[in-house]
Design a protein around this motif. Structure first.
Motif, PDB file in Angstrom:
ATOM      1  N   ARG A   1       4.216  -0.874  -9.842  1.00 27.01           N
ATOM      2  CA  ARG A   1       2.754  -0.892  -9.696  1.00 27.01           C
ATOM      3  C   ARG A   1       2.371  -2.166  -8.932  1.00 27.01           C
ATOM      4  NH1 ARG A   1      -0.283   2.435 -13.152  1.00 27.01           N
ATOM      5  NH2 ARG A   1       0.958   3.631 -14.649  1.00 27.01           N
ATOM      6  N   PRO A   2       2.547  -2.147  -7.613  1.00 22.16           N
ATOM      7  CA  PRO A   2       2.315  -3.375  -6.853  1.00 22.16           C
ATOM      8  C   PRO A   2       0.849  -3.757  -6.721  1.00 22.16           C
ATOM      9  CG  PRO A   2       2.723  -1.561  -5.374  1.00 22.16           C
ATOM     10  CD  PRO A   2       2.928  -1.018  -6.774  1.00 22.16           C
ATOM     11  N   GLY A   3      -0.018  -2.786  -6.950  1.00 25.08           N
ATOM     12  CA  GLY A   3      -1.426  -3.073  -6.699  1.00 25.08           C
ATOM     13  C   GLY A   3      -1.661  -3.140  -5.192  1.00 25.08           C
ATOM     14  N   THR A   4      -2.860  -2.945  -4.804  1.00 20.71           N
ATOM     15  CA  THR A   4      -3.176  -3.006  -3.376  1.00 20.71           C
ATOM     16  C   THR A   4      -4.334  -3.962  -3.152  1.00 20.71           C
ATOM     17  OG1 THR A   4      -4.622  -1.094  -3.623  1.00 20.71           O
ATOM     18  CG2 THR A   4      -2.386  -0.666  -2.876  1.00 20.71           C
ATOM     19  N   ALA A   5      -4.099  -4.929  -2.308  1.00 21.12           N
ATOM     20  CA  ALA A   5      -5.191  -5.836  -1.935  1.00 21.12           C
ATOM     21  C   ALA A   5      -6.044  -5.113  -0.907  1.00 21.12           C
ATOM     22  CB  ALA A   5      -4.622  -7.112  -1.333  1.00 21.12           C
ATOM     23  N   ARG A   6      -7.247  -4.748  -1.313  1.00 25.18           N
ATOM     24  CA  ARG A   6      -8.094  -3.967  -0.422  1.00 25.18           C
ATOM     25  C   ARG A   6      -8.521  -4.812   0.770  1.00 25.18           C
ATOM     26  NH1 ARG A   6     -12.700  -0.239  -2.852  1.00 25.18           N
ATOM     27  NH2 ARG A   6     -10.851   0.981  -3.292  1.00 25.18           N
ATOM     28  N   ALA A   7      -8.019  -4.420   1.933  1.00 23.15           N
ATOM     29  CA  ALA A   7      -8.329  -5.170   3.149  1.00 23.15           C
ATOM     30  C   ALA A   7      -9.728  -4.783   3.638  1.00 23.15           C
ATOM     31  CB  ALA A   7      -7.297  -4.869   4.223  1.00 23.15           C
ATOM     32  N   LEU A   8     -10.360  -5.717   4.322  1.00 21.39           N
ATOM     33  CA  LEU A   8     -11.642  -5.393   4.930  1.00 21.39           C
ATOM     34  C   LEU A   8     -11.425  -4.383   6.046  1.00 21.39           C
ATOM     35  CD1 LEU A   8     -13.359  -8.885   5.233  1.00 21.39           C
ATOM     36  CD2 LEU A   8     -13.649  -7.170   3.444  1.00 21.39           C
ATOM     37  N   PRO A   9     -12.257  -3.354   6.115  1.00 22.36           N
ATOM     38  CA  PRO A   9     -12.067  -2.336   7.153  1.00 22.36           C
ATOM     39  C   PRO A   9     -12.303  -2.910   8.545  1.00 22.36           C
ATOM     40  CG  PRO A   9     -14.157  -2.022   6.024  1.00 22.36           C
ATOM     41  CD  PRO A   9     -13.418  -3.076   5.264  1.00 22.36           C
ATOM     42  N   LYS A  10     -11.530  -2.412   9.493  1.00 25.29           N
ATOM     43  CA  LYS A  10     -11.744  -2.808  10.877  1.00 25.29           C
ATOM     44  C   LYS A  10     -13.045  -2.184  11.356  1.00 25.29           C
ATOM     45  CE  LYS A  10      -6.807  -3.010  12.045  1.00 25.29           C
ATOM     46  NZ  LYS A  10      -5.740  -2.448  12.889  1.00 25.29           N
ATOM     47  N   THR A  11     -13.803  -2.932  12.112  1.00 26.72           N
ATOM     48  CA  THR A  11     -15.058  -2.393  12.617  1.00 26.72           C
ATOM     49  C   THR A  11     -15.283  -2.907  14.031  1.00 26.72           C
ATOM     50  OG1 THR A  11     -17.414  -2.099  12.118  1.00 26.72           O
ATOM     51  CG2 THR A  11     -16.451  -4.273  11.637  1.00 26.72           C
ATOM     52  N   LEU A  12     -16.435  -2.617  14.585  1.00 28.70           N
ATOM     53  CA  LEU A  12     -16.777  -3.019  15.949  1.00 28.70           C
ATOM     54  C   LEU A  12     -18.103  -3.754  15.948  1.00 28.70           C
ATOM     55  CD1 LEU A  12     -15.955   0.320  17.821  1.00 28.70           C
ATOM     56  CD2 LEU A  12     -14.578  -1.762  17.871  1.00 28.70           C
ATOM     57  N   GLU A  13     -18.243  -4.679  16.871  1.00 26.88           N
ATOM     58  CA  GLU A  13     -19.530  -5.338  17.070  1.00 26.88           C
ATOM     59  C   GLU A  13     -20.479  -4.386  17.801  1.00 26.88           C
ATOM     60  OE1 GLU A  13     -20.320  -8.244  15.890  1.00 26.88           O
ATOM     61  OE2 GLU A  13     -18.299  -8.725  15.150  1.00 26.88           O
ATOM     62  N   HIS A  14     -21.771  -4.676  17.714  1.00 21.48           N
ATOM     63  CA  HIS A  14     -22.749  -3.843  18.416  1.00 21.48           C
ATOM     64  C   HIS A  14     -22.459  -3.811  19.913  1.00 21.48           C
ATOM     65  CE1 HIS A  14     -25.559  -3.153  15.049  1.00 21.48           C
ATOM     66  NE2 HIS A  14     -25.168  -4.349  14.626  1.00 21.48           N
ATOM     67  N   ALA A  15     -22.026  -4.931  20.462  1.00 19.57           N
ATOM     68  CA  ALA A  15     -21.733  -4.992  21.895  1.00 19.57           C
ATOM     69  C   ALA A  15     -20.579  -4.068  22.265  1.00 19.57           C
ATOM     70  CB  ALA A  15     -21.410  -6.431  22.302  1.00 19.57           C
ATOM     71  N   ASP A  16     -19.588  -3.953  21.364  1.00 18.42           N
ATOM     72  CA  ASP A  16     -18.460  -3.053  21.624  1.00 18.42           C
ATOM     73  C   ASP A  16     -18.933  -1.606  21.671  1.00 18.42           C
ATOM     74  OD1 ASP A  16     -16.566  -5.132  21.633  1.00 18.42           O
ATOM     75  OD2 ASP A  16     -16.413  -5.081  19.450  1.00 18.42           O
ATOM     76  N   VAL A  17     -19.792  -1.247  20.719  1.00 16.39           N
ATOM     77  CA  VAL A  17     -20.313   0.119  20.694  1.00 16.39           C
ATOM     78  C   VAL A  17     -21.119   0.394  21.958  1.00 16.39           C
ATOM     79  CG1 VAL A  17     -21.825   1.721  19.471  1.00 16.39           C
ATOM     80  CG2 VAL A  17     -20.326   0.180  18.177  1.00 16.39           C
ATOM     81  N   ASP A  18     -21.905  -0.587  22.388  1.00 22.04           N
ATOM     82  CA  ASP A  18     -22.681  -0.432  23.627  1.00 22.04           C
ATOM     83  C   ASP A  18     -21.759  -0.177  24.816  1.00 22.04           C
ATOM     84  OD1 ASP A  18     -25.015  -0.848  22.236  1.00 22.04           O
ATOM     85  OD2 ASP A  18     -25.199  -2.959  22.783  1.00 22.04           O
TER      86      ASP A  18
ATOM     87  N   SER B   1       0.827  -1.205   0.000  1.00 27.34           N
ATOM     88  CA  SER B   1       0.000   0.000   0.000  1.00 27.34           C
ATOM     89  C   SER B   1       0.861   1.255   0.000  1.00 27.34           C
ATOM     90  CB  SER B   1      -0.953   0.002   1.198  1.00 27.34           C
ATOM     91  OG  SER B   1      -0.235  -0.056   2.413  1.00 27.34           O
ATOM     92  N   SER B   2       1.976   1.229   0.739  1.00 23.15           N
ATOM     93  CA  SER B   2       2.875   2.391   0.773  1.00 23.15           C
ATOM     94  C   SER B   2       3.527   2.615  -0.579  1.00 23.15           C
ATOM     95  CB  SER B   2       3.954   2.200   1.849  1.00 23.15           C
ATOM     96  OG  SER B   2       3.389   2.193   3.144  1.00 23.15           O
ATOM     97  N   VAL B   3       3.980   1.527  -1.205  1.00 19.38           N
ATOM     98  CA  VAL B   3       4.610   1.640  -2.523  1.00 19.38           C
ATOM     99  C   VAL B   3       3.601   2.151  -3.548  1.00 19.38           C
ATOM    100  CG1 VAL B   3       5.730   0.377  -4.397  1.00 19.38           C
ATOM    101  CG2 VAL B   3       6.325  -0.139  -2.028  1.00 19.38           C
ATOM    102  N   ALA B   4       2.386   1.646  -3.484  1.00 18.24           N
ATOM    103  CA  ALA B   4       1.342   2.087  -4.419  1.00 18.24           C
ATOM    104  C   ALA B   4       1.073   3.575  -4.257  1.00 18.24           C
ATOM    105  CB  ALA B   4       0.070   1.283  -4.191  1.00 18.24           C
ATOM    106  N   ARG B   5       1.009   4.057  -3.008  1.00 19.14           N
ATOM    107  CA  ARG B   5       0.751   5.472  -2.766  1.00 19.14           C
ATOM    108  C   ARG B   5       1.894   6.334  -3.272  1.00 19.14           C
ATOM    109  NH1 ARG B   5       1.741   6.063   2.444  1.00 19.14           N
ATOM    110  NH2 ARG B   5       3.628   7.219   1.934  1.00 19.14           N
TER     111      ARG B   5
END
Length: 294
Positions: free
Chosen positions: A84-101, A52-56
């Protein structure tokens, strides 16, 4: 050009400036006259960096050399020599509903203290807007004092790339903002002031990490951007339309928004594997009455 024509945000301009400066330093301040061989050598120097750094970095330099060629400052464009290494788009980090609670429970505990600390009102307003409206960190900290009106369930925001979008503001968020704004002096220009300017992105990150620790969540799992991702993921889980979500998040390309469909799909696969009646791989009855593999 990046600022005037492309309308790039401050953070994008800063990233381009940093990448160009570092490349120029590596090439003994001869970046503008760099040859194909020079750029190949620069690419080898980047081998230890992430894709990702090389791509940027490559994207920044390719745009730089294209600009030089367009302006007639170079007869050629050596940008094709950059990796042009390309970037494998990673799934974004998120939170469970319980974490938000748990985050909101920690805030509620703070707000129940006597005497009440105004900084806790500020924290409540920040988290309500991050999770309830999906604002980017820079957009949030730079909100003008009166950007959110008590009687208007939305705000018009100029976000990344100078694009305007309509952002819904929940009743909870408006109430939290109103409670916090009542503590501010009338002459403050920003909704979240700090010194002579507004709250910094760095300080916002620190506040989110501290809140996570207080809520019993590993601090590395929580950031302003993670709360933005949680906003998007949970809306999609609740049946939100992808185009509406794109508009709320301010994505120029719906392909960026579609990453959240992968998050939702991953959750569904996990549910099937853990909650489906056949997930324990029980042996299914055969015709002869014995049991075979499920």
């Amino acid at each position: 050009m990046m600022a005037a024509e492309a309308g790039s945000a401050k953070n994008t301009l800063a990233a381009y400036r940093s990448d160009l400066t570092l490349a120029s330093d590596f090439l003994d301040r001869r970046l503008g006259a760099a040859s194909v061989a020079d750029l190949s050598r620069l690419g080898e120097h980047w081998l230890a960096l992430s894709r990702s750094s090389v791509a940027r970095k490559s994207a920044a330099l390719r745009r730089f050399f294209a600009f030089l060629a367009d302006e007639g400052l170079r007869a050629d464009d050596p940008g094709s020599a950059l990796p042009r290494p390309g970037t494998a788009r990673a799934l974004p980090k998120t939170l469970e509903h319980a974490d938000v609670d748990r985050l909101f429970a920690a805030i509620a505990t703070r707000l129940a203290r006597d005497p009440l600390d105004p900084n806790d009102l500020r924290l409540a307003a920040l988290v309500e807007l991050l999770y309830g409206s999906g604002l980017r960190a820079t957009e949030l900290v730079s909100l003008p004092r009166n950007a959110i009106a008590p009687d208007r369930p939305y705000l018009i925001l100029r976000g990344k790339g100078g694009r305007e979008r309509l952002v819904p503001i929940s009743d909870r968020a408006r109430a939290a903002v109103a409670a916090w704004r009542d503590t501010l002096a009338q002459d403050r220009a920003w909704l979240f002031p700090s010194g002579k300017a507004h709250l910094s992105r760095v300080r916002l990150y620190q506040l989110m990490k501290a809140l996570a620790a207080e809520a019993g969540i590993p601090p590395e799992r929580v950031s302003p951007h993670v709360l933005r991702h949680a906003f998007a993921t949970h809306l999609l889980e609740g049946g939100a339309d992808l185009r509406a979500l794109q508009s709320m998040l301010g994505h120029a390309d719906i392909a960026t928004t579609e990453i959240y469909t992968h998050v939702d799909s991953a959750r569904l696969v996990e549910l099937v594997n853990t909650r489906h009646p056949l997930s324990d791989a029980q042996r299914m009855p055969r015709v002869d009455g014995t049991k075979g593999e499920a």
